[in-house]
Design an enzyme around this catalytic site. Structure first.
Site, PDB file in Angstrom:
ATOM      1  N   GLN A  93      17.409  11.117 -21.222  1.00 42.12           N
ATOM      2  CA  GLN A  93      16.928  10.249 -22.309  1.00 42.12           C
ATOM      3  C   GLN A  93      17.982   9.199 -22.612  1.00 42.12           C
ATOM      4  OE1 GLN A  93      16.118  12.248 -26.061  1.00 42.12           O
ATOM      5  NE2 GLN A  93      15.063  10.446 -26.907  1.00 42.12           N
ATOM      6  N   SER A  94      17.650   7.934 -22.329  1.00 43.73           N
ATOM      7  CA  SER A  94      18.617   6.861 -22.566  1.00 43.73           C
ATOM      8  C   SER A  94      18.378   6.149 -23.889  1.00 43.73           C
ATOM      9  CB  SER A  94      18.596   5.859 -21.412  1.00 43.73           C
ATOM     10  OG  SER A  94      17.327   5.264 -21.282  1.00 43.73           O
ATOM     11  N   HIS A  99       9.772   8.766 -27.154  1.00 39.22           N
ATOM     12  CA  HIS A  99       8.872   7.886 -26.403  1.00 39.22           C
ATOM     13  C   HIS A  99       8.269   8.660 -25.248  1.00 39.22           C
ATOM     14  CE1 HIS A  99      12.957   7.399 -24.746  1.00 39.22           C
ATOM     15  NE2 HIS A  99      12.399   7.212 -23.548  1.00 39.22           N
TER      16      HIS A  99
END
Ligand code: 5GP
Ligand code: ZN
Length: 113
Positions: A93-94, A99
């Site tokens: 997860q960046s 999302h």
């Protein structure tokens, strides 16, 4: 959250290629698409990620999943699609705002890397 890029996209403060919006969520095209159709669907309110879903906010997730099939039909995707949410460092997860990647328009491989 004032420094969150997806909060800014939800608020329209950062431009995005938006394909859908309602009171709860926004869908826009990923900047770096991994399939012919690659949407990101986010709640308008900030939630850190799927590890921060609780009884108080899980309705957002249910709503997003109600919206997704129609979104993909609207994009002309008829052969199936994939919904992915990356969580935390090892999950890749960046952007730390919940999302859902929604990918379609080609046959997708499995397992992911
Ligand atoms: P993650 O790596 O957190 O699962 O997914 C973040 C996604 O957001 C990546 O696929 C990346 O390409 C996308 N992304 C990052 N910044 C922006 C942006 O400013 N606009 C759009 N449309 N996508 C972004
Ligand atoms: Zn946010």
């Amino acid at each position: 959250m004032s420094d969150c890029i997806f909060c800014k996209i939800a608020a329209g403060e950062i431009p995005s290629d938006r394909v859908y919006e309602d009171d709860v969520c926004v869908a826009f095209r990923d900047l770096d698409p991994q399939a012919p159709v690659h949407l990101l669907v986010i709640p308008k309110v900030h939630v850190d990620g799927a590890d921060a879903v609780t009884g108080d906010n899980s309705g957002l997730v249910a709503h997003i999943f109600e919206v997704i099939p129609g979104l993909m039909r609207g994009q002309g995707v008829s052969g199936g699609f994939r919904v992915v949410t990356n969580v935390g460092q090892d999950g890749g997860q960046s952007v730390r705002h919940l999302h859902f990647h929604v990918l379609g328009g080609r046959a997708l491989g499995w397992p992911p890397g």
